[in-house]
Design a protein around this motif. Structure first.
Motif, short mmCIF file in Angstrom:
data_model
loop_
_atom_site.label_atom_id
_atom_site.label_comp_id
_atom_site.label_asym_id
_atom_site.label_seq_id
_atom_site.Cartn_x
_atom_site.Cartn_y
_atom_site.Cartn_z
N HIS A 90 -6.60 -5.54 -3.33
CA HIS A 90 -5.35 -4.88 -3.63
C HIS A 90 -5.34 -3.70 -4.16
O HIS A 90 -4.25 -2.72 -3.90
CB HIS A 90 -4.58 -6.13 -4.49
CG HIS A 90 -3.20 -5.56 -4.81
ND1 HIS A 90 -2.66 -4.95 -6.25
CD2 HIS A 90 -2.12 -5.93 -4.18
CE1 HIS A 90 -1.67 -4.92 -6.01
NE2 HIS A 90 -0.96 -5.29 -4.90
N GLU B 269 -6.04 -1.17 -1.44
CA GLU B 269 -5.01 -0.87 -0.49
C GLU B 269 -3.75 -0.21 -1.18
O GLU B 269 -3.47 0.87 -0.40
CB GLU B 269 -4.33 -2.48 -0.23
CG GLU B 269 -3.21 -2.38 0.92
CD GLU B 269 -2.91 -3.69 1.07
OE1 GLU B 269 -1.40 -3.93 1.22
OE2 GLU B 269 -3.63 -4.68 1.13
N ASP C 81 -2.49 3.50 0.11
CA ASP C 81 -1.02 3.70 0.61
C ASP C 81 -0.42 4.66 -0.30
O ASP C 81 0.26 5.53 0.42
CB ASP C 81 -0.37 2.28 0.52
CG ASP C 81 0.88 2.32 0.86
OD1 ASP C 81 1.41 2.92 1.87
OD2 ASP C 81 1.74 1.69 0.04
N SER D 107 -5.51 7.32 2.39
CA SER D 107 -5.67 7.03 3.93
C SER D 107 -5.22 8.25 4.63
O SER D 107 -4.43 9.14 4.11
CB SER D 107 -4.75 5.84 4.18
OG SER D 107 -3.27 6.26 4.36
#
Length: 147
Positions: A24, A27, A31, A60
């Motif tokens: 998490h 991610e 993001d 990313s």
């Protein structure tokens, strides 16, 4: 972490939730992105002896493209996916802050509220259309009352 009551003791005991997992966190970092900027200066008696600048970004490719970060040499940025991820940005003539071009041209600057001539024309046009619609509705209502 959540806190729950235990059965016999009546006290509170911590319980681990699944929201804070490493996956998490990674991610969220990819993001949203993480940028580190640091300037380290070593000076003696007002004379700068050493200066170090650290610039690092963790994101990313899509997030980096959205914010206009540069990519390593050899990265093919001509693909359709890249073109859709990149959002053109421009400097506001009023506050000099960078904002998406489409927002500056057709709406307003999110920083200072400045509006371009195109945005003002669109707002006037929308107001005129609304007035025409309102007057035609008034005419229809008057006709209904008369009949």
């Amino acid at each position: 972490m959540t806190v729950a009551r235990s059965g016999n003791s009546g006290g509170m005991e911590p319980q681990r939730s699944r929201e804070g997992t490493l996956m998490h966190v990674v991610e969220t970092l990819l993001d949203k992105g993480l940028v580190l900027n640091a300037d380290i200066m070593v000076s003696v008696a007002g004379v700068e002896l050493l200066g170090i600048r650290i610039r690092a970004a963790l994101a990313s490719f899509e997030t980096a493209a959205r914010y206009g970060l540069e990519f390593p040499a050899g990265t093919n940025t001509e693909t359709v996916a890249w073109q859709s991820a990149v959002e053109a940005k421009e400097t506001c003539p009023s506050c000099q802050k960078v904002s998406p071009v489409s927002q500056l041209l057709y709406e307003f600057c999110p920083w200072c509220g400045w509006q371009s001539a195109q945005a003002l024309r669109n707002a006037e046009h929308d107001t005129e259309e609304h007035q025409v619609e309102a007057s035609s509705e008034d005419r229809q209502e008057i006709r209904r009352e008369q009949s």
